[in-house]
Every structure is written in C-alpha cells, then in structure tokens.
Design a protein around this motif. Structure first.
Motif, PDB file in Angstrom:
ATOM      1  N   THR A  50       0.844  -1.192   0.078  1.00  0.00           N
ATOM      2  CA  THR A  50       0.119  -0.025   0.213  1.00  0.00           C
ATOM      3  C   THR A  50       0.794   1.152   0.110  1.00  0.00           C
ATOM      4  OG1 THR A  50      -0.017   0.097   2.563  1.00  0.00           O
ATOM      5  CG2 THR A  50      -1.979  -1.154   1.211  1.00  0.00           C
ATOM      6  N   ILE A  51       0.575   2.236  -0.873  1.00  0.00           N
ATOM      7  CA  ILE A  51       1.345   3.517  -0.816  1.00  0.00           C
ATOM      8  C   ILE A  51       0.391   4.630  -0.560  1.00  0.00           C
ATOM      9  CG2 ILE A  51       2.915   2.611  -2.339  1.00  0.00           C
ATOM     10  CD1 ILE A  51       1.696   3.784  -4.843  1.00  0.00           C
ATOM     11  N   GLN A  52       1.026   5.701   0.136  1.00  0.00           N
ATOM     12  CA  GLN A  52       0.149   6.790   0.459  1.00  0.00           C
ATOM     13  C   GLN A  52       1.053   8.095   0.584  1.00  0.00           C
ATOM     14  OE1 GLN A  52      -1.514   6.719   4.463  1.00  0.00           O
ATOM     15  NE2 GLN A  52      -3.169   8.283   4.134  1.00  0.00           N
ATOM     16  N   ASN A  53       0.497   9.199   0.056  1.00  0.00           N
ATOM     17  CA  ASN A  53       1.465  10.215   0.143  1.00  0.00           C
ATOM     18  C   ASN A  53       1.061  11.043   1.409  1.00  0.00           C
ATOM     19  OD1 ASN A  53       2.564  12.846   0.090  1.00  0.00           O
ATOM     20  ND2 ASN A  53       1.737  13.589  -1.827  1.00  0.00           N
ATOM     21  N   ILE A  54       1.709  11.157   2.329  1.00  0.00           N
ATOM     22  CA  ILE A  54       1.367  11.685   3.741  1.00  0.00           C
ATOM     23  C   ILE A  54       1.552  13.235   3.701  1.00  0.00           C
ATOM     24  CG2 ILE A  54       1.750   9.520   4.895  1.00  0.00           C
ATOM     25  CD1 ILE A  54       4.413  10.461   5.984  1.00  0.00           C
ATOM     26  N   ARG A  55       2.074  13.774   2.948  1.00  0.00           N
ATOM     27  CA  ARG A  55       2.468  15.349   2.938  1.00  0.00           C
ATOM     28  C   ARG A  55       1.217  16.310   2.810  1.00  0.00           C
ATOM     29  NH1 ARG A  55       7.838  17.469   3.333  1.00  0.00           N
ATOM     30  NH2 ARG A  55       6.819  19.433   2.824  1.00  0.00           N
ATOM     31  N   PRO A  56       0.925  17.183   3.503  1.00  0.00           N
ATOM     32  CA  PRO A  56      -0.134  17.893   3.190  1.00  0.00           C
ATOM     33  C   PRO A  56      -0.289  18.941   2.236  1.00  0.00           C
ATOM     34  CG  PRO A  56       1.128  18.906   5.040  1.00  0.00           C
ATOM     35  CD  PRO A  56       1.612  17.783   4.748  1.00  0.00           C
ATOM     36  N   GLN A  57       1.122  19.101   1.263  1.00  0.00           N
ATOM     37  CA  GLN A  57       0.834  20.179   0.336  1.00  0.00           C
ATOM     38  C   GLN A  57       1.547  19.676  -0.962  1.00  0.00           C
ATOM     39  OE1 GLN A  57       2.934  20.413   3.264  1.00  0.00           O
ATOM     40  NE2 GLN A  57       3.346  22.583   3.391  1.00  0.00           N
ATOM     41  N   ASP A  58       2.411  18.417  -0.993  1.00  0.00           N
ATOM     42  CA  ASP A  58       3.102  18.006  -2.248  1.00  0.00           C
ATOM     43  C   ASP A  58       2.649  17.083  -2.996  1.00  0.00           C
ATOM     44  OD1 ASP A  58       5.183  20.404  -1.637  1.00  0.00           O
ATOM     45  OD2 ASP A  58       5.932  19.387  -0.227  1.00  0.00           O
ATOM     46  N   ASN A  59       2.713  17.073  -4.256  1.00  0.00           N
ATOM     47  CA  ASN A  59       2.020  15.540  -5.309  1.00  0.00           C
ATOM     48  C   ASN A  59       3.497  14.943  -5.106  1.00  0.00           C
ATOM     49  OD1 ASN A  59      -0.128  16.793  -5.757  1.00  0.00           O
ATOM     50  ND2 ASN A  59       0.239  17.883  -7.689  1.00  0.00           N
ATOM     51  N   ILE A  60       3.595  13.713  -5.595  1.00  0.00           N
ATOM     52  CA  ILE A  60       4.361  12.788  -5.680  1.00  0.00           C
ATOM     53  C   ILE A  60       4.197  11.848  -6.674  1.00  0.00           C
ATOM     54  CG2 ILE A  60       3.813  11.074  -3.758  1.00  0.00           C
ATOM     55  CD1 ILE A  60       7.118  11.552  -3.061  1.00  0.00           C
ATOM     56  N   TYR A  61       5.250  11.574  -7.356  1.00  0.00           N
ATOM     57  CA  TYR A  61       5.039  10.354  -8.252  1.00  0.00           C
ATOM     58  C   TYR A  61       5.699   9.369  -7.903  1.00  0.00           C
ATOM     59  CZ  TYR A  61       3.147  14.294 -10.937  1.00  0.00           C
ATOM     60  OH  TYR A  61       2.608  15.473 -11.534  1.00  0.00           O
ATOM     61  N   VAL A  62       5.127   8.001  -8.167  1.00  0.00           N
ATOM     62  CA  VAL A  62       5.452   6.564  -8.001  1.00  0.00           C
ATOM     63  C   VAL A  62       5.503   5.604  -9.118  1.00  0.00           C
ATOM     64  CG1 VAL A  62       5.402   4.643  -6.502  1.00  0.00           C
ATOM     65  CG2 VAL A  62       4.989   6.703  -5.313  1.00  0.00           C
ATOM     66  N   THR A  63       6.753   5.192  -9.641  1.00  0.00           N
ATOM     67  CA  THR A  63       6.641   4.452 -10.752  1.00  0.00           C
ATOM     68  C   THR A  63       7.271   3.002 -10.304  1.00  0.00           C
ATOM     69  OG1 THR A  63       6.984   6.413 -11.983  1.00  0.00           O
ATOM     70  CG2 THR A  63       7.684   4.070 -13.178  1.00  0.00           C
ATOM     71  N   ILE A  64       6.881   2.007 -10.845  1.00  0.00           N
ATOM     72  CA  ILE A  64       7.562   0.789 -10.734  1.00  0.00           C
ATOM     73  C   ILE A  64       7.745  -0.067 -11.783  1.00  0.00           C
ATOM     74  CG2 ILE A  64       7.071  -1.634  -9.613  1.00  0.00           C
ATOM     75  CD1 ILE A  64       4.775  -0.468  -7.813  1.00  0.00           C
ATOM     76  N   LEU A  65       9.225  -0.474 -11.674  1.00  0.00           N
ATOM     77  CA  LEU A  65       9.694  -0.985 -12.955  1.00  0.00           C
ATOM     78  C   LEU A  65      10.132  -2.510 -12.614  1.00  0.00           C
ATOM     79  CD1 LEU A  65      12.371   2.037 -13.314  1.00  0.00           C
ATOM     80  CD2 LEU A  65      10.250   1.660 -14.389  1.00  0.00           C
ATOM     81  N   ASP A  66      10.128  -3.342 -13.696  1.00  0.00           N
ATOM     82  CA  ASP A  66      10.371  -4.657 -13.361  1.00  0.00           C
ATOM     83  C   ASP A  66      11.977  -4.956 -13.737  1.00  0.00           C
ATOM     84  OD1 ASP A  66      10.741  -4.760 -16.099  1.00  0.00           O
ATOM     85  OD2 ASP A  66       9.250  -6.039 -16.827  1.00  0.00           O
ATOM     86  N   GLU A  67      12.270  -6.002 -13.527  1.00  0.00           N
ATOM     87  CA  GLU A  67      13.813  -6.283 -13.407  1.00  0.00           C
ATOM     88  C   GLU A  67      14.296  -5.988 -14.694  1.00  0.00           C
ATOM     89  OE1 GLU A  67      11.262  -9.837 -14.753  1.00  0.00           O
ATOM     90  OE2 GLU A  67      11.758  -8.830 -12.807  1.00  0.00           O
ATOM     91  N   ASN A  68      13.688  -6.014 -16.067  1.00  0.00           N
ATOM     92  CA  ASN A  68      14.038  -5.367 -17.408  1.00  0.00           C
ATOM     93  C   ASN A  68      14.011  -3.838 -17.472  1.00  0.00           C
ATOM     94  OD1 ASN A  68      14.806  -8.039 -18.031  1.00  0.00           O
ATOM     95  ND2 ASN A  68      12.622  -8.237 -18.632  1.00  0.00           N
TER      96      ASN A  68
END
Length: 109
Positions: A50-68
């Motif tokens: 589970t992922i969650q941005n806990i900051r009250p003012q900033d956006n964030i980007y999360v990218t998941i990459l495989d082994e390749n």
C-alpha cells in the motif's frame, strides 16, 4: 569536579532530547525522492504493497519498474492521498519516487 561537569552535560543533553535514541530494530516505512528496491519496503506475503502520500501540500509520483526496467505501474499521489494498493510485484523490481512529498509504503496485510 570533572566527573560532575561531565555528568551534568550528559544529563542536560538527554533532558533536552539532543541525543536521539532509536532502537536497532526500528523500521520506518516513510520514503522520499529516490530509487528503491521492493525488498527495501519489507516482506509481503502476497507481494502487494500500500502506498500513500502523507505530506499535506506536495504531489509525488511513484513508478514501479520490473527487472528489465519496463514500467509496470505509475501513480500520481495527491497531497494526503488515500492508501492505494500496488499490483503484485517481485523483490527485484525497482520503485522510483519523484517529488517533494513523503510516501508511506508498507506491505498489505
């Protein structure tokens, strides 16, 4: 005289919290901008986190990459976002976090 001064300074430091003590087993699930392995987030039985941005003012980007290094999942998290489940991932996958926010990443129970 020296002993009493040293003891006084140690007590002073401890009373003001200047010396921060942490347990050797303390694990934090809060991550900032960077590149991480999925194995850094703890062991998940079902390989879902589970992922969650806990900051009250900033956006964030999360990218998941495989082994390749193929993009498997990309998520934009708004400030104070609700918890979002990832797709099942392997321990050798990489996670890229971009932005000023802080992400709480923990294994789904």
């Amino acid at each position: 005289m020296k002993k009493s001064i040293i003891l006084f300074l140690i007590f002073l430091c401890l009373s003001f919290g200047i010396i921060e003590l942490k347990s050797a087993f303390a694990v934090t699930n809060i991550f900032t901008q960077g590149i991480y392995k999925v194995s850094d987030f703890g062991k998940s039985e079902n390989h879902i986190y589970t992922i969650q941005n806990i900051r009250p003012q900033d956006n964030i980007y999360v990218t998941i990459l495989d082994e390749n290094l193929n993009v498997i999942e990309g998520v934009r998290l708004l400030p104070k976002s609700p918890k979002i489940d990832t797709i099942p991932v392997n321990d050798n996958f990489k996670v890229i976090i971009i932005g000023k926010g802080e992400v709480n990443i923990s294994p789904k129970q």
